[in-house]
Design a protein around this motif. Structure first.
Motif, short mmCIF file in Angstrom:
data_model
loop_
_atom_site.label_atom_id
_atom_site.label_comp_id
_atom_site.label_asym_id
_atom_site.label_seq_id
_atom_site.Cartn_x
_atom_site.Cartn_y
_atom_site.Cartn_z
N ARG A 20 0.83 -0.77 0.66
CA ARG A 20 -0.46 -0.61 0.42
C ARG A 20 0.77 1.57 -0.11
O ARG A 20 0.68 2.15 -1.12
N MET A 21 1.63 1.47 0.62
CA MET A 21 2.38 2.42 0.89
C MET A 21 2.69 3.15 -0.29
O MET A 21 3.89 3.64 -0.89
N PHE A 22 4.30 1.85 -1.06
CA PHE A 22 4.37 1.66 -2.18
C PHE A 22 3.39 2.54 -3.26
O PHE A 22 4.07 3.45 -4.65
N GLU A 23 2.17 1.93 -3.54
CA GLU A 23 1.90 2.36 -4.06
C GLU A 23 0.90 3.58 -3.61
O GLU A 23 0.73 4.36 -5.11
N HIS A 24 1.04 4.37 -2.79
CA HIS A 24 1.35 5.72 -2.55
C HIS A 24 2.20 6.97 -2.77
O HIS A 24 1.35 7.50 -3.14
N LEU A 25 3.26 6.22 -2.47
CA LEU A 25 4.34 6.88 -3.01
C LEU A 25 3.94 7.02 -4.71
O LEU A 25 4.75 8.20 -4.97
N GLN A 26 4.15 5.86 -5.22
CA GLN A 26 4.05 6.23 -6.88
C GLN A 26 3.36 7.28 -7.44
O GLN A 26 2.92 7.79 -8.38
N LYS A 27 1.70 7.15 -6.84
CA LYS A 27 0.46 7.89 -7.17
C LYS A 27 0.73 9.24 -6.46
O LYS A 27 0.44 9.68 -7.47
N GLY A 28 1.06 9.22 -5.62
CA GLY A 28 1.88 11.05 -5.10
C GLY A 28 2.93 12.02 -6.22
O GLY A 28 2.70 12.63 -5.58
N LEU A 29 3.93 10.60 -6.59
CA LEU A 29 5.07 11.21 -6.72
C LEU A 29 4.92 11.23 -8.97
O LEU A 29 5.71 12.59 -8.96
N GLU A 30 4.25 10.93 -9.06
CA GLU A 30 4.09 10.86 -10.15
C GLU A 30 3.57 11.96 -11.12
O GLU A 30 4.60 12.19 -12.32
N PRO A 31 2.98 12.90 -10.26
CA PRO A 31 2.74 14.11 -11.04
C PRO A 31 3.98 14.74 -11.28
O PRO A 31 4.11 15.88 -12.06
N MET A 32 4.90 15.05 -9.76
CA MET A 32 6.04 15.99 -10.65
C MET A 32 6.80 15.46 -11.41
O MET A 32 8.21 16.42 -11.99
N GLN B 160 11.67 10.58 -12.26
CA GLN B 160 11.29 8.74 -13.20
C GLN B 160 11.98 7.95 -11.20
O GLN B 160 12.00 8.15 -10.67
N ILE B 161 10.44 7.77 -11.53
CA ILE B 161 10.32 6.55 -10.31
C ILE B 161 10.35 4.69 -11.26
O ILE B 161 9.64 4.85 -12.69
N GLU B 162 11.06 4.30 -10.41
CA GLU B 162 11.30 2.86 -11.12
C GLU B 162 10.44 1.99 -10.11
O GLU B 162 11.70 1.55 -8.85
N LYS B 163 9.11 0.79 -10.34
CA LYS B 163 8.99 -0.16 -9.80
C LYS B 163 9.35 -1.44 -10.15
O LYS B 163 8.80 -1.90 -10.80
N SER B 164 9.88 -2.59 -8.49
CA SER B 164 10.42 -3.82 -9.27
C SER B 164 10.37 -4.86 -7.98
O SER B 164 11.10 -4.51 -7.11
N GLY B 165 8.97 -5.37 -7.89
CA GLY B 165 8.27 -6.29 -6.66
C GLY B 165 8.81 -6.02 -5.57
O GLY B 165 7.93 -4.95 -5.46
N GLU B 166 9.38 -5.56 -4.77
CA GLU B 166 10.19 -5.37 -3.45
C GLU B 166 10.59 -4.25 -3.61
O GLU B 166 10.99 -4.02 -2.11
N SER B 167 11.38 -3.60 -4.12
CA SER B 167 11.90 -1.88 -4.39
C SER B 167 11.75 -1.33 -5.71
O SER B 167 10.45 -1.46 -5.95
N MET B 168 11.76 -0.38 -5.20
CA MET B 168 10.83 0.88 -6.06
C MET B 168 12.00 2.23 -5.53
O MET B 168 13.57 2.04 -4.87
#
Length: 111
Positions: A13-25, A33-41
């Motif tokens: 949930r935290m990773f999803e929250h970070l991705q959504k909240g930071l993408e507009p920046m 740039q945001i990159e997510k892979s399994g248990e890391s981001m």
């Protein structure tokens, strides 16, 4: 004590929250740039570098490396406050990340 199931749910949930909240920046900051892979981001903010987030299922925590404070923090989820809290000094992950991004990027993170 936090169960493995709860940890996995809250960390995802935290990773999803970070991705959504930071993408507009990324639209306002060259090299953001945001990159997510399994248990890391990773969140690259250009100079000075990248934030690195890693889920640690064994210790039930999230590690975050900050390129601004050049520190590796470990956060544990607190079920009472529903926040990720630093083991080192008790600060909230979201507060530190927001504060540092405001200092080094354009725009406002939605965290």
């Amino acid at each position: 004590m936090l169960s493995t199931k709860t940890f996995n749910k809250e960390a995802a949930r935290m990773f999803e929250h970070l991705q959504k909240g930071l993408e507009p920046m990324s639209e306002m900051n060259e090299g953001f740039q945001i990159e997510k892979s399994g248990e890391s981001m990773s969140v690259t903010i250009g100079p000075p570098g990248s934030y690195m987030f890693q889920m640690d299922s064994k210790k039930k925590g999230i590690q975050m490396f900050s390129p601004i404070s050049t520190t590796l923090y470990t956060y544990k989820f607190d079920e009472n406050s529903q926040q990720w809290i630093s083991e080192q000094d008790g600060h909230l992950m979201i507060e530190l990340l927001t504060r540092e991004l405001l200092q080094s990027c354009s725009g406002l993170p939605d965290l």
